[in-house]
Design a protein around this motif. Structure first.
Motif, PDB file in Angstrom:
ATOM      1  N   UNK A  18       0.846  -1.192   0.000  1.00 18.21           N
ATOM      2  CA  UNK A  18       0.000   0.000   0.000  1.00 18.21           C
ATOM      3  C   UNK A  18       0.882   1.243   0.000  1.00 18.21           C
ATOM      4  N   UNK A  19       0.382   2.368  -0.527  1.00 20.25           N
ATOM      5  CA  UNK A  19       1.198   3.583  -0.552  1.00 20.25           C
ATOM      6  C   UNK A  19       1.632   4.016   0.855  1.00 20.25           C
ATOM      7  N   UNK A  20       2.896   4.344   1.000  1.00 19.82           N
ATOM      8  CA  UNK A  20       3.419   4.913   2.251  1.00 19.82           C
ATOM      9  C   UNK A  20       3.790   6.366   1.953  1.00 19.82           C
ATOM     10  N   UNK A  21       2.835   7.253   2.200  1.00 18.11           N
ATOM     11  CA  UNK A  21       3.004   8.659   1.874  1.00 18.11           C
ATOM     12  C   UNK A  21       3.031   9.493   3.146  1.00 18.11           C
ATOM     13  N   UNK A  22       3.813  10.542   3.115  1.00 22.77           N
ATOM     14  CA  UNK A  22       3.937  11.427   4.282  1.00 22.77           C
ATOM     15  C   UNK A  22       2.839  12.480   4.208  1.00 22.77           C
ATOM     16  N   UNK A  23       1.673  12.119   4.743  1.00 26.80           N
ATOM     17  CA  UNK A  23       0.529  13.030   4.762  1.00 26.80           C
ATOM     18  C   UNK A  23       0.043  13.155   6.206  1.00 26.80           C
ATOM     19  N   UNK A  24      -0.700  14.209   6.524  1.00 32.22           N
ATOM     20  CA  UNK A  24      -1.132  14.408   7.915  1.00 32.22           C
ATOM     21  C   UNK A  24      -2.029  13.303   8.463  1.00 32.22           C
ATOM     22  N   UNK A  25      -2.891  12.722   7.607  1.00 36.12           N
ATOM     23  CA  UNK A  25      -3.872  11.740   8.089  1.00 36.12           C
ATOM     24  C   UNK A  25      -3.740  10.473   7.244  1.00 36.12           C
ATOM     25  N   UNK A  26      -3.228   9.406   7.866  1.00 34.73           N
ATOM     26  CA  UNK A  26      -3.027   8.145   7.148  1.00 34.73           C
ATOM     27  C   UNK A  26      -4.039   7.116   7.660  1.00 34.73           C
ATOM     28  N   UNK A  27      -5.006   6.836   6.815  1.00 29.94           N
ATOM     29  CA  UNK A  27      -6.093   5.922   7.175  1.00 29.94           C
ATOM     30  C   UNK A  27      -6.250   4.850   6.100  1.00 29.94           C
ATOM     31  N   UNK A  28      -5.129   4.291   5.656  1.00 30.18           N
ATOM     32  CA  UNK A  28      -5.187   3.385   4.503  1.00 30.18           C
ATOM     33  C   UNK A  28      -4.764   1.953   4.791  1.00 30.18           C
ATOM     34  N   UNK A  29      -4.084   1.666   5.904  1.00 33.60           N
ATOM     35  CA  UNK A  29      -3.577   0.301   6.110  1.00 33.60           C
ATOM     36  C   UNK A  29      -4.041  -0.300   7.435  1.00 33.60           C
ATOM     37  N   UNK A  30      -5.102   0.244   8.013  1.00 30.03           N
ATOM     38  CA  UNK A  30      -5.756  -0.358   9.175  1.00 30.03           C
ATOM     39  C   UNK A  30      -4.841  -0.496  10.390  1.00 30.03           C
ATOM     40  N   UNK A  31      -3.950   0.480  10.539  1.00 34.64           N
ATOM     41  CA  UNK A  31      -3.100   0.508  11.732  1.00 34.64           C
ATOM     42  C   UNK A  31      -3.895   1.010  12.934  1.00 34.64           C
ATOM     43  N   UNK A  32      -3.449   0.641  14.113  1.00 35.45           N
ATOM     44  CA  UNK A  32      -3.950   1.263  15.331  1.00 35.45           C
ATOM     45  C   UNK A  32      -3.356   2.669  15.378  1.00 35.45           C
ATOM     46  N   UNK A  33      -4.178   3.711  15.520  1.00 40.56           N
ATOM     47  CA  UNK A  33      -3.634   5.074  15.451  1.00 40.56           C
ATOM     48  C   UNK A  33      -2.907   5.519  16.711  1.00 40.56           C
ATOM     49  N   UNK A  34      -2.970   4.705  17.767  1.00 43.45           N
ATOM     50  CA  UNK A  34      -2.387   5.114  19.049  1.00 43.45           C
ATOM     51  C   UNK A  34      -1.036   4.436  19.258  1.00 43.45           C
ATOM     52  N   UNK A  35      -0.014   5.247  19.444  1.00 41.81           N
ATOM     53  CA  UNK A  35       1.330   4.729  19.707  1.00 41.81           C
ATOM     54  C   UNK A  35       1.387   4.120  21.105  1.00 41.81           C
ATOM     55  N   UNK A  36       2.300   3.174  21.343  1.00 41.98           N
ATOM     56  CA  UNK A  36       2.436   2.603  22.684  1.00 41.98           C
ATOM     57  C   UNK A  36       2.732   3.692  23.716  1.00 41.98           C
ATOM     58  N   UNK A  37       2.231   3.501  24.930  1.00 45.35           N
ATOM     59  CA  UNK A  37       2.454   4.468  26.010  1.00 45.35           C
ATOM     60  C   UNK A  37       3.915   4.435  26.451  1.00 45.35           C
ATOM     61  N   UNK A  38       4.363   5.464  27.157  1.00 41.67           N
ATOM     62  CA  UNK A  38       5.744   5.443  27.673  1.00 41.67           C
ATOM     63  C   UNK A  38       6.043   4.214  28.520  1.00 41.67           C
ATOM     64  N   UNK A  39       5.078   3.732  29.308  1.00 40.01           N
ATOM     65  CA  UNK A  39       5.311   2.540  30.128  1.00 40.01           C
ATOM     66  C   UNK A  39       5.563   1.315  29.248  1.00 40.01           C
ATOM     67  N   UNK A  40       4.785   1.176  28.174  1.00 45.29           N
ATOM     68  CA  UNK A  40       4.982   0.051  27.272  1.00 45.29           C
ATOM     69  C   UNK A  40       6.330   0.174  26.565  1.00 45.29           C
ATOM     70  N   UNK A  41       6.642   1.356  26.104  1.00 37.31           N
ATOM     71  CA  UNK A  41       7.927   1.574  25.425  1.00 37.31           C
ATOM     72  C   UNK A  41       9.086   1.255  26.356  1.00 37.31           C
ATOM     73  N   UNK A  42       8.995   1.691  27.605  1.00 37.85           N
ATOM     74  CA  UNK A  42      10.076   1.427  28.565  1.00 37.85           C
ATOM     75  C   UNK A  42      10.234  -0.069  28.817  1.00 37.85           C
ATOM     76  N   UNK A  43       9.124  -0.781  28.953  1.00 38.75           N
ATOM     77  CA  UNK A  43       9.197  -2.223  29.190  1.00 38.75           C
ATOM     78  C   UNK A  43       9.810  -2.933  27.990  1.00 38.75           C
ATOM     79  N   UNK A  44       9.390  -2.540  26.779  1.00 37.03           N
ATOM     80  CA  UNK A  44       9.980  -3.140  25.585  1.00 37.03           C
ATOM     81  C   UNK A  44      11.474  -2.855  25.521  1.00 37.03           C
TER      82      UNK A  44
END
Length: 371
Positions: A18-44
């Motif tokens: 699928x196109x990977x374009x640098x646009x403000x709103x990317x709603x084309x590949x069914x990703x979860x729009x929420x990035x992992x929280x700092x706690x999750x990132x720290x644990x990883x």
């Protein structure tokens, strides 16, 4: 110019993507729009650091700890408690599917699915030199059980691929339809040692966590159907698309066959560590799912209120239309910084569920275009 001996069936083809374009709103590949929280990132990060200290050694090739954690997760998510030995993981559900066809497909074998459905399925078939047969769905995009029976009896496939919820329609396969297909498929596989075998039925639940209340998982059918495979992923509901961790639950004999074709140590120590860390935060990550479901249902209602057709969805996307020129609508949205997907039946478009802000950007742009 030197000619290279590329396979004849690959000559001239373009790779999937699928196109990977640098646009403000990317709603084309069914990703979860929420990035992992700092706690999750720290644990990883801590978990990967511990794994890095032992990277001179090969990883646990049977990833026993990860399989146990996935079994715990599935028990909490679906209510089905499985022996960890009945779970197998790989680098994304794409690799899970490819391993299944490596073990059960190949030259002289057939894989079947029913369109519209996930556009990668036929590529899994091509890549494993498995014959591809595609049936059709009803006008409402649901499975036509008479068509399923006709094709399975005529083609005797070794594998049947069914997405539930289906991509790109978002529709789930009713449990009674799943039972009907499983009962039929118990004797429609290719001849083995002079007698009929079962067709493996793979129910792809990549978006399973987004199903509406009261819609069961195919995991509930595993105990009575040894030819059933249920595939899942951590890419969608978990918000871990960049992790590349897919998995399946199935009879041990299916896993034994897949282990014959898997590459040695295919799941890295880093991947295992990151996945285990994410699973430790499953309650936090799954809490996002309820909000995304509500956002999806609100989007369906809004689209219908504006006169569009929009299918009820059990996934984190909505198929909507109908447009005389869907490509023009796609381009006009893109001009306004909103990227969606041209996929599925002619006249329809698919939009992923984003944050409330992303949804507003999409609806505002769509209103401007179609005013």
């Amino acid at each position: 110019m030197t000619r290279l001996p590329v396979r004849a069936d690959l000559a001239g083809l373009e790779p999937y993507g699928a196109p990977q374009l640098d646009v403000p709103v990317r709603l084309n590949v069914n990703e979860n729009p929420y990035a992992p929280s700092p706690d999750v990132v720290d644990d990883i990060a801590r978990s990967v650091a511990r794994a890095a200290a032992g990277l001179n050694r090969y990883p646990d090739r049977d990833f026993s700890e990860l399989r146990a954690a996935l079994a715990d997760y599935l028990a909490a998510e679906s209510g089905v408690r499985l022996d960890p030995a009945l779970i197998w993981a790989a680098n994304g559900s794409n690799e899970v599917m490819t391993q299944i066809l490596q073990a059960f497909g190949g030259p002289g074998r057939t894989v079947v699915s029913f369109a519209p459905t996930y556009s990668m399925y036929h590529e899994y078939a091509r890549d494993t030199s498995t014959r591809w047969v595609q049936g059709s769905r009803r006008a409402d995009h649901c499975l036509d059980l008479e068509e399923v029976e006709r094709i399975l009896r005529a083609e005797r496939p070794s594998v049947v691929l069914l997405a539930s919820p289906n991509n790109p329609t978002g529709t789930s396969l009713p449990v009674e339809d799943q039972r009907r297909v499983l009962d039929l498929a118990a004797g429609t596989g290719p001849l083995v040692d002079g007698g009929p075998s079962a067709s493996l039925v793979v129910v792809d639940e990549a978006y399973g966590e987004f199903r509406r209340d009261g819609v069961p998982s195919a995991l509930e059918l595993l105990a009575d159907h040894p030819h059933l495979v249920v595939s899942r992923t951590m890419s969608k509901a978990f918000g871990m698309a960049g992790l590349r961790l897919g998995y399946m639950a199935c009879d041990r004999r299916i896993i034994d066959a897949v282990m014959l074709v898997r590459l040695p140590y295919h799941l890295s120590a880093v991947t295992q560590a990151a996945a285990l860390a994410a699973l430790r935060h499953r309650d936090e990550l799954m809490a996002q799912v309820a909000g995304l479901r509500a956002e999806r249902d609100g989007l369906v209602d809004w689209l219908r209120s504006k006169g569009f057709d929009a299918l009820d969805s059990d996934a984190n996307f909505v198929l909507f239309g109908r447009f005389d020129d869907r490509d023009a609508v796609f381009r006009a949205l893109l001009d306004r910084g909103v990227l969606i997907r041209v996929v599925g039946p002619d006249g329809w478009l698919r939009v992923s569920v984003g944050t409330p802000e992303e949804t507003r950007a999409f609806t505002t742009a769509l209103e401007e275009i179609t005013a």
